[in-house]
Design a protein around this motif. Structure first.
Motif, PDB file in Angstrom:
ATOM      1  N   GLY A 169       0.782  -1.228   0.000  1.00  0.00           N
ATOM      2  CA  GLY A 169       0.000   0.000   0.000  1.00  0.00           C
ATOM      3  C   GLY A 169       0.814   1.279   0.000  1.00  0.00           C
ATOM      4  N   GLU A 170       2.145   1.195   0.041  1.00  0.00           N
ATOM      5  CA  GLU A 170       2.964   2.412   0.046  1.00  0.00           C
ATOM      6  C   GLU A 170       2.983   3.070  -1.330  1.00  0.00           C
ATOM      7  OE1 GLU A 170       6.224   2.593   3.479  1.00  0.00           O
ATOM      8  OE2 GLU A 170       6.822   1.276   1.847  1.00  0.00           O
ATOM      9  N   ASN A 171       3.282   4.371  -1.306  1.00  0.00           N
ATOM     10  CA  ASN A 171       3.400   5.149  -2.538  1.00  0.00           C
ATOM     11  C   ASN A 171       4.863   5.188  -2.968  1.00  0.00           C
ATOM     12  OD1 ASN A 171       0.619   5.887  -2.336  1.00  0.00           O
ATOM     13  ND2 ASN A 171       1.193   7.497  -0.865  1.00  0.00           N
ATOM     14  N   VAL A 172       5.120   4.738  -4.177  1.00  0.00           N
ATOM     15  CA  VAL A 172       6.494   4.654  -4.670  1.00  0.00           C
ATOM     16  C   VAL A 172       6.613   5.437  -5.971  1.00  0.00           C
ATOM     17  CG1 VAL A 172       8.382   3.138  -5.343  1.00  0.00           C
ATOM     18  CG2 VAL A 172       6.686   2.334  -3.700  1.00  0.00           C
ATOM     19  N   VAL A 173       7.602   6.311  -6.040  1.00  0.00           N
ATOM     20  CA  VAL A 173       7.899   7.044  -7.266  1.00  0.00           C
ATOM     21  C   VAL A 173       9.161   6.452  -7.889  1.00  0.00           C
ATOM     22  CG1 VAL A 173       8.612   9.261  -8.234  1.00  0.00           C
ATOM     23  CG2 VAL A 173       6.782   9.176  -6.531  1.00  0.00           C
ATOM     24  N   VAL A 174       9.075   6.100  -9.166  1.00  0.00           N
ATOM     25  CA  VAL A 174      10.238   5.621  -9.910  1.00  0.00           C
ATOM     26  C   VAL A 174      10.658   6.713 -10.885  1.00  0.00           C
ATOM     27  CG1 VAL A 174      11.125   3.873 -11.494  1.00  0.00           C
ATOM     28  CG2 VAL A 174       9.518   3.215  -9.700  1.00  0.00           C
TER      29      VAL A 174
END
Length: 714
Positions: A169-174
């Motif tokens: 559920g975490e928000n990850v930016v690539v």
């Protein structure tokens, strides 16, 4: 076999026809079906090689420092030759491939196994490759070769995701949506994360969204933060994974903008990393670098020797990352097929690099090199004819060369004259061909047997790694061949005695010498002549500023022997040369450091007694300053003293002082020329065999002395 290679001096890329590699201990021989071009890494490598010397220096300041340090220790001439030969060589390209096992030297793999392969210098763009077992993984039945060829890049992306320590559920930016970024997006999605992509390319952003990213934005500093906040309901990113490759600092700056308080930044790609203090301090951001494919990378014990890490302590190694990635493809949780834009046959491989460098204007992402599926065969042909060979006048001395690294190319091969260079053998097919062309060998091979079993070759030069010297010397002597072997002659007494017995059997009909070049240097010849017919004992003090080698340097491999054995023999030989007598007793002590990165045996004090009453003191140091020249020798006898300063100056003192200047050369040319002349004109060895024997035995007794803490008879 065909292989795509690059010439280091100009950066030009070629497709070469090369001998097959040979199967070695601890790995498998694989016929590639596909290999993947890693756009970021390979484009950078090609551009660096194509740059001017100034451009090369700017891109690798670490190597410039190494060169300057080497000048201080070994002088300009030696350093120039090293740099010249490194540039005048070819480089393998590629590090991610998939194929079928042709031969196996390990239990884990059998002939016919389908495997994914990793590693620079192993999984290259070549029809046939040798790969150690820990860089090889079986391919699941429902995964195609072309998919498995993405294995290494998948492992790199996976290690970055693991370093991010993501939670459901975490928000990850690539940031950076090339191949690595597109794979990282899917890996984060498979963990149940909300993934957002950032890139400079709209098409890459669109592709990321198709692959499951909840959003994607153009990489514009000061504009992305608000968009990320909106996409994450005001929370911001829990983690940022940077897979971009750029000289810009923008990815690090954007990461600081979009992260929440106490977020994590994982740097996977090659970027500039000047950390802006304010946003990173204010948010107390955690920064981590992800090292390549995972634990085991750059560890020669793991990669080359196949020593695995216990799974209870290291759950995911680079091999287990590779296996996990292939399993995700098998379970359809990750897809790479739609990342493939080109499949280019190896014979047209140059076209791929024209696209990569922009010479040909085509959009690309995943470019695969494809290899022929027919005619799958085993080891096959090893010996090849050098098509550029220039015929020379026939001579009695016909030479085979086993091992031809930078040392041999700088210090041995340039001085072989009036002899016929028949065949050169190296384990690397590309290096074998390169050396054959550079030095006009008639043939090149990867199989030492092509030299040792040749009836035409009567003289063998051996310049391989230390632990193979004795083996090749023994084989060559059994075949009645003259031998020039680089030091050391042997690493243990059993091999030394075997060599001595074989040499004695030949009764002078076969010549053997060891590369103890310093006795042939103009500096030590001048000292020997200075003392002339002196009959009094000598006192010799020889200080060697050998320099520090880190634990992962191949010289530090226990299999290669201690440095006092592999290099210290040089200085013992000089002492025998000056005194004209045999060593009879030795006492040695090492430093005693608690620093785990220091090998105590690398810094050692040795005292040697000689049969004529002379004493030699050898200080072999790895803990000295790199600013001090490498070698300094002081010789005294009968009211006379000579001082040798790193082969550039010799000071002679008797009733008056005299100073001689030299060019820093250490006698390699004179040694090689002397050996070749000795084959034609003399009955005795160039260096008396007893001297070779006792020099080597003394190095082994040094180890005995250190272990026992007492003086030891030789």
């Amino acid at each position: 076999m065909h292989q795509i290679v690059q010439y280091q001096k100009t950066g030009e890329i070629f497709i070469e026809d090369l001998p097959n590699p040979v199967l070695k201990k601890g790995g498998v021989l694989v016929q590639n079906m596909y290999s993947l071009i890693s756009a970021g890494t390979e484009k950078s490598s090609v551009k660096t090689a194509q740059a001017s010397m100034v451009g090369k220096a700017k891109s690798r300041p670490d190597l410039v420092k190494q060169v300057l340090d080497n000048v201080q220790r070994e002088g300009v001439v030696q350093t120039y030759n090293k740099v010249k030969n490194r540039l005048d060589n070819y480089k393998e390209l590629g590090y991610s491939s998939a194929g079928i096992v042709l031969e196996s030297a390990v239990d884990e793999f059998k002939v016919g196994d389908r495997v994914s392969c990793s590693g620079v210098g192993y999984a290259s763009h070549s029809e046939i490759i040798f790969v150690p077992k820990n860089l090889t993984c079986k391919i699941p039945d429902n995964v195609a070769y072309k998919e498995a060829a993405f294995g290494t890049l998948g492992s790199i992306a996976m290690q970055g995701v693991r370093q991010a320590n993501l939670r459901l559920g975490e928000n990850v930016v690539v940031i950076g949506l090339g191949l690595l970024g597109q794979i990282a997006i899917q890996l984060c999605n498979s963990l149940g994360c909300n993934t957002i992509g950032i890139d400079i390319s709209e098409s890459m952003i669109e592709l990321a969204i198709k692959r499951g990213a909840i959003a994607g934005f153009k990489s514009v500093k000061n504009e992305v933060e608000e968009k990320i906040l909106n996409a994450t309901k005001g929370i911001g990113a829990d983690a940022v994974i940077i897979t971009a490759g750029t000289l810009s600092n923008e990815p690090v700056e954007i990461a600081g903008e979009v992260l929440r308080d106490r977020g994590r930044v994982i740097i996977v790609g090659a970027i500039k990393a000047d950390i802006p203090r304010k946003p990173y301090y204010d948010k107390e951001i955690d920064i981590r670098f992800s090292r390549s494919y995972g634990p085991g990378r750059y560890d020669s014990n793991y990669e080359e020797k196949g020593i695995d890490y216990p799974i209870g302590y290291v759950r995911f190694t680079e091999n287990r990352n590779l296996e996990s990635f292939l399993n995700l493809i098998s379970r359809k949780l990750v897809s790479v097929e739609d990342l493939i834009t080109h499949e280019i046959p190896v014979e047209n491989g140059l076209h791929a690099y024209d696209i990569l460098t922009g010479k040909v204007k085509e959009k690309f992402l995943g470019m695969l090199i494809k290899y022929p599926e027919e005619n799958i065969h085993g080891s096959g042909r090893h010996i090849y004819l050098n098509k550029n060979h220039k015929k020379i006048q026939d001579t009695a001395t016909k030479i085979g060369f086993i091992g031809a690294g930078n040392f041999a190319q700088s210090n041995l091969l340039p001085y072989i004259k009036e002899a016929e260079l028949k065949t050169v053998c190296t384990t690397n097919p590309l290096n074998a061909k390169s050396v054959s062309q550079k030095f006009n060998f008639q043939n090149f091979t990867t199989n030492p047997g092509d030299i040792l079993d040749s009836e035409e070759i009567n003289t063998v030069f051996i310049a391989t790694r230390h632990n193979s010297h004795a083996k090749y010397v023994i084989e060559a002597l059994k075949k009645n061949k003259n031998v020039f072997v680089e030091k050391p002659l042997a690493l243990n007494e059993a091999d030394l005695k075997t060599i001595a017995a074989l040499y004695k059997e030949k009764d002078g009909n076969t010549k053997l010498t060891v590369g103890f070049n310093r006795r042939f240097s103009p500096s030590f010849i001048a000292i020997k002549e200075f003392f002339g017919a002196v009959t009094e004992p000598f006192v010799i003090n020889y200080r060697v500023n050998a320099g520090y080698f880190p634990p992962d340097n191949w010289y530090q491999d226990p299999d290669q022997g201690y440095r006092i054995v592999s290099e210290g023999c040089h200085f013992i030989d000089v002492m025998q040369f000056i005194t004209g007598s045999k060593p009879v007793k030795v006492f040695a002590q090492t430093i005693n450091s608690n620093n785990k990165s220091i090998r105590n045996y690398d810094s050692i004090c040795v005292t040697i007694n000689f049969s004529d009453g002379s004493i030699g003191n050898l200080l072999y140091l790895a803990n000295g300053s790199s600013k001090i020249p490498k070698e300094y020798c002081e010789v005294s006898s009968n009211g006379m003293t000579a001082v040798m300063d790193n082969f550039t100056k010799v000071k002679l003192f008797d009733s008056k002082k005299k100073e001689l200047s030299f060019n820093g050369k250490k006698g390699h040319e004179e040694e090689v020329t002397g050996f070749l002349n000795n084959l034609k004109n003399a009955n005795n060895n160039l260096i008396d065999f007893d001297s070779l024997y006792y020099t080597t035995l003394t190095t082994l007794r040094i180890l005995d002395s250190v272990e026992k803490g007492t003086a030891v008879n030789i």
